[in-house]
Design a protein around this motif. Structure first.
Motif, PDB file in Angstrom:
ATOM      1  N   CYS A   1      78.791 -48.693  -7.810  1.00 54.57           N
ATOM      2  CA  CYS A   1      79.629 -49.137  -8.923  1.00 54.57           C
ATOM      3  C   CYS A   1      79.020 -50.371  -9.587  1.00 54.57           C
ATOM      4  O   CYS A   1      78.900 -50.450 -10.811  1.00 54.57           O
ATOM      5  CB  CYS A   1      81.019 -49.431  -8.382  1.00 54.57           C
ATOM      6  SG  CYS A   1      82.145 -50.142  -9.572  1.00 54.57           S
TER       7      CYS A   1
ATOM      8  N   VAL B   1      88.418 -47.645  -7.278  1.00 52.09           N
ATOM      9  CA  VAL B   1      88.764 -47.538  -8.700  1.00 52.09           C
ATOM     10  C   VAL B   1      90.156 -48.099  -8.969  1.00 52.09           C
ATOM     11  O   VAL B   1      90.406 -48.714 -10.006  1.00 52.09           O
ATOM     12  CB  VAL B   1      88.671 -46.063  -9.148  1.00 52.09           C
ATOM     13  CG1 VAL B   1      89.373 -45.853 -10.466  1.00 52.09           C
ATOM     14  CG2 VAL B   1      87.219 -45.649  -9.270  1.00 52.09           C
TER      15      VAL B   1
ATOM     16  N   PHE C   1      83.597 -44.876 -12.339  1.00 49.79           N
ATOM     17  CA  PHE C   1      84.477 -45.844 -11.664  1.00 49.79           C
ATOM     18  C   PHE C   1      85.459 -46.504 -12.623  1.00 49.79           C
ATOM     19  O   PHE C   1      85.980 -47.572 -12.346  1.00 49.79           O
ATOM     20  CB  PHE C   1      83.626 -46.942 -11.004  1.00 49.79           C
ATOM     21  CG  PHE C   1      82.728 -46.440  -9.914  1.00 49.79           C
ATOM     22  CD1 PHE C   1      83.236 -46.179  -8.649  1.00 49.79           C
ATOM     23  CD2 PHE C   1      81.388 -46.228 -10.136  1.00 49.79           C
ATOM     24  CE1 PHE C   1      82.414 -45.722  -7.642  1.00 49.79           C
ATOM     25  CE2 PHE C   1      80.546 -45.770  -9.128  1.00 49.79           C
ATOM     26  CZ  PHE C   1      81.070 -45.521  -7.879  1.00 49.79           C
TER      27      PHE C   1
ATOM     28  N   PHE D   1      88.708 -47.348 -14.667  1.00 54.37           N
ATOM     29  CA  PHE D   1      90.152 -47.226 -14.797  1.00 54.37           C
ATOM     30  C   PHE D   1      90.648 -48.459 -15.534  1.00 54.37           C
ATOM     31  O   PHE D   1      90.459 -49.576 -15.076  1.00 54.37           O
ATOM     32  CB  PHE D   1      90.809 -47.105 -13.414  1.00 54.37           C
ATOM     33  CG  PHE D   1      92.308 -47.103 -13.458  1.00 54.37           C
ATOM     34  CD1 PHE D   1      92.993 -46.282 -14.351  1.00 54.37           C
ATOM     35  CD2 PHE D   1      93.039 -47.920 -12.609  1.00 54.37           C
ATOM     36  CE1 PHE D   1      94.375 -46.277 -14.397  1.00 54.37           C
ATOM     37  CE2 PHE D   1      94.427 -47.928 -12.655  1.00 54.37           C
ATOM     38  CZ  PHE D   1      95.089 -47.100 -13.550  1.00 54.37           C
TER      39      PHE D   1
ATOM     40  N   ASP E   1      92.139 -42.164 -18.076  1.00 54.83           N
ATOM     41  CA  ASP E   1      91.304 -42.741 -17.015  1.00 54.83           C
ATOM     42  C   ASP E   1      91.791 -42.300 -15.640  1.00 54.83           C
ATOM     43  O   ASP E   1      90.997 -41.915 -14.773  1.00 54.83           O
ATOM     44  CB  ASP E   1      91.325 -44.275 -17.088  1.00 54.83           C
ATOM     45  CG  ASP E   1      90.358 -44.799 -18.133  1.00 54.83           C
ATOM     46  OD1 ASP E   1      89.559 -43.998 -18.648  1.00 54.83           O
ATOM     47  OD2 ASP E   1      90.413 -46.001 -18.434  1.00 54.83           O
TER      48      ASP E   1
ATOM     49  N   ALA F   1      89.698 -40.197 -13.055  1.00 52.16           N
ATOM     50  CA  ALA F   1      89.289 -40.787 -11.775  1.00 52.16           C
ATOM     51  C   ALA F   1      89.771 -39.931 -10.615  1.00 52.16           C
ATOM     52  O   ALA F   1      88.993 -39.611  -9.705  1.00 52.16           O
ATOM     53  CB  ALA F   1      89.842 -42.210 -11.651  1.00 52.16           C
TER      54      ALA F   1
ATOM     55  N   LEU G   1      86.558 -38.216  -8.689  1.00 56.35           N
ATOM     56  CA  LEU G   1      86.225 -38.766  -7.374  1.00 56.35           C
ATOM     57  C   LEU G   1      86.613 -37.819  -6.247  1.00 56.35           C
ATOM     58  O   LEU G   1      85.965 -37.783  -5.210  1.00 56.35           O
ATOM     59  CB  LEU G   1      86.908 -40.127  -7.196  1.00 56.35           C
ATOM     60  CG  LEU G   1      86.230 -41.237  -7.996  1.00 56.35           C
ATOM     61  CD1 LEU G   1      87.164 -42.411  -8.179  1.00 56.35           C
ATOM     62  CD2 LEU G   1      84.965 -41.679  -7.292  1.00 56.35           C
TER      63      LEU G   1
END
Lengths: 111, 509
Positions: free
Chosen positions: A20, A83, B167, B169, B180, B184, B188
């Motif tokens: 990330c 996230v 990644f 959000f 988002d 996500a 993911l």
């Protein structure tokens, strides 16, 4: 088994953080400045290495048949957790990964 | 009209099939996620069954003593053994039926008075039949699963910045945030979404794709099964053959060494059947617990001679074709890998639910702003979608926890009690739809999520007040966490977000 899974989870989380931060947008989001290109490359390499190690830990925990399933699950969840926390508490998201390692080491020594 | 690009076409498909099937899919995924812990929920629903520390051999002996004393002349005795997940020891006589039998107290060896309940199996059955007639339900769920696969693939294609926004959000930004969150949870957890949907379809391959079995075996399922297992004819239908000649009386062999041998070969055991007990032709059939390996070993067993204790039939090894299907099915059933794996499946399942729910919400959020231009029909459609969203997402959650409440609150002696629990479940669900239609939509979300949260948070208290027994700490902690999260959602909806409040006023009125 529990310890191997915990290690796998932490490797997955740390790996996802490294990947990330290897993206310019998120590096800036956390540190407020863009990363140098060598740092970005190092972060990405570390991230992939950690994910590979996480996979190995999952295989150690569950064996070759179930390990890959568990490993993918751990990486998915680690990514999702990252996230969700990142936009609210970017430093906390990274601090958690760092702080987890000594805890894990202590648990290993105690167990 | 201009030719659409492939992305636009797929986007259209993703949007509309996502909306229509999303409602069904949310119900399938939520109950499927709960079904990961079906046994644990079942334990909660049957508080009369005590915890105990007997191992399976001691428990089997207790059950055998009971059957020998009470049913000495039955042709078949069946014993369901307790295991790591469920403390239930059950007995029945005659042909083995799935999930049947009466619970025994493992300590005293006497019958237990257990409340009648739909049980944790309700969520499992609903997950693949939607409580419709079995075959119809399986077809509907299969269709939804195909739509899910299509939505996943089209979703990957139309996602413009798959890796760049891996990644990303950005909360509190209205439509942007919903997109988002949808991306996500989708990206993911993508391996899980694909795996669980595909393997779900593989389970019922014979129902969805019967052509091969029709052509090769004339639709004879038994013949197909025998061929798949590579079983010689005479072993088929063990225990169902008519008795050729009644064998003379002979004592049953001791169970413990036999069970020890079975455990050595099969791993932890689930159940055993004793055919013709007390006679010379007695047979003991032992079945393993699912989940010693990924392969779904349903129907596997080991047969012993009931007098000499010798192995008559070792468990069959699956042929590669059958093994492939069973491993895929096993990946869906998640009976392997112990509790850590179960938790992974549970949380990944929740992520799937979140992906579907955010997708559903996104549909309406996107259109709240601009359905004025699409006429009365468009407006009615979007308002309708909004209402159904509330009832499908929040309402179903309310109905699920409502079933748990009904289990404690319905009178113990009520006839058809299990059926009433299911009726309460559907009545609550219907009521949430009415409620969603009558209330302003934002209030409807808030009230239904809030009530669900309250019922979740109150569940441990309800247990203490009504039966005050049982040790359900993992389940209760989980449900408290879920209740807390739902309460946070409900509270968040109540907070006036300036731009959102404005948008609501201009549109709903």
């Amino acid at each position: 088994m529990g310890l191997a899974i915990a290690t796998g989870l932490w490797l997955a989380y740390s790996g996802m953080i490294a990947l990330c931060l290897g993206l310019e947008r998120h590096y800036k989001q956390v540190w407020g400045r863009p990363p140098s290109s060598s740092r970005r490359r190092a972060l990405r390499a570390t991230g992939w290495l950690a994910l590979a190690a996480s996979f190995a830990a999952s295989v150690a925990a569950w064996g070759w048949a179930m390990g890959p399933i568990g490993g993918l699950g751990l990486v998915s969840l680690a990514g999702l957790a990252l996230v969700l926390v990142l936009p609210y508490q970017p430093r906390l998201a990274i601090g958690t990964a760092v702080a987890g390692w000594p805890v894990l080491a202590l648990a290993t020594l105690a167990g | 009209m201009k030719q659409k690009t492939i992305t636009q076409s797929l986007s259209w498909l993703h949007t509309w099939s996502g909306l229509l099937f999303g409602w069904v899919l949310f119900a399938i995924f939520l109950t499927g996620t709960l079904a990961v812990f079906d046994k644990e929920i079942d334990n909660w629903l049957r508080p009369e069954i005590p915890a105990h520390s007997l191992d399976s051999r001691e428990a089997a002996q207790t059950a055998l003593d009971y059957l020998q004393a009470r049913h000495p002349h039955a042709r078949t005795w069946n014993i369901g053994l307790p295991n790591e997940r469920a403390p239930t020891l059950s007995v029945s006589t005659g042909e083995q039926r799935r999930g049947g039998g009466q619970a025994l107290d493992p300590e005293t060896g006497e019958l237990l008075q257990v409340r009648e309940t739909a049980g944790g199996g309700f969520f499992f059955r609903f997950h693949f039949t939607l409580n419709l007639p079995r075959l119809l339900g399986i077809w509907v769920v299969g269709l939804a699963a195909m739509a899910m696969l299509a939505a996943l693939v089209s979703g990957i294609v139309i996602h413009k910045k798959f890796f760049k926004e891996f990644f990303t959000f950005r909360p509190a930004k209205g439509q942007r945030s919903w997109l988002d969150a949808h991306n996500a949870t989708g990206v993911l957890v993508l391996p899980f979404h694909l795996m669980i949907t595909y393997t779900g379809l593989v389970i019922f391959y014979l129902i969805y794709m019967p052509a091969a079995s029709d052509a090769l075996f004339g639709g004879d399922r038994e013949a197909l099964n025998r061929a798949l297992r590579g079983m010689p004819e005479q072993h088929a239908g063990q225990g169902r053959q008519p008795p050729q000649e009644v064998a003379g009386p002979a004592p049953l062999t001791a169970l413990p060494p036999l069970l020890a041998e079975a455990e050595r070969v099969l791993g932890p055991l689930a159940s055993l059947s004793i055919h013709n007990p007390g006679r010379g032709d007695a047979r003991i059939e032992v079945r393993p617990l699912l989940g010693n390996r990924i392969e779904l070993t349903k129907g596997q067993s080991m047969v012993f001679d009931g007098v000499t204790g010798k192995v008559l039939r070792a468990p069959a090894e699956s042929r590669p074709s059958l093994l492939t299907q069973r491993v895929l099915a096993g990946m869906h059933f998640a009976q392997f890998g112990g509790y850590p794996m179960r938790w992974l499946y549970f949380v990944c399942g929740l992520a799937s639910c979140a992906m579907i729910a955010t997708g559903l919400v996104l549909f309406t959020v996107k259109r709240r702003r601009r359905h004025d231009g699409e006429g009365a029909l468009g407006a009615a459609l979007y308002t309708g979608a909004e209402r159904i969203n509330v009832s499908v997402v929040a309402g179903l959650a309310l109905a699920c926890v409502g079933l748990l409440w009904a289990n404690r609150l319905l009178p113990f002696e009520l006839a058809q009690r299990g059926g009433w629990e299911v009726r309460v479940f559907f009545l609550i669900w219907l009521a949430t739809l009415l409620h969603a239609c009558l209330r302003p939509w934002l209030r409807a979300w808030q009230e239904q999520l809030g009530l669900t949260a309250a019922l979740c948070l109150g569940l441990p208290l309800l247990n203490v007040v009504t039966v005050n027994r049982g040790d359900y700490i993992p389940l209760e902690v989980t449900i408290l966490v879920i209740g807390g999260l739902l309460a946070a959602c409900a509270w968040k909806i109540g907070q006036p977000a300036p731009e959102r409040a404005l948008r609501v006023r201009t549109e709903v009125n």
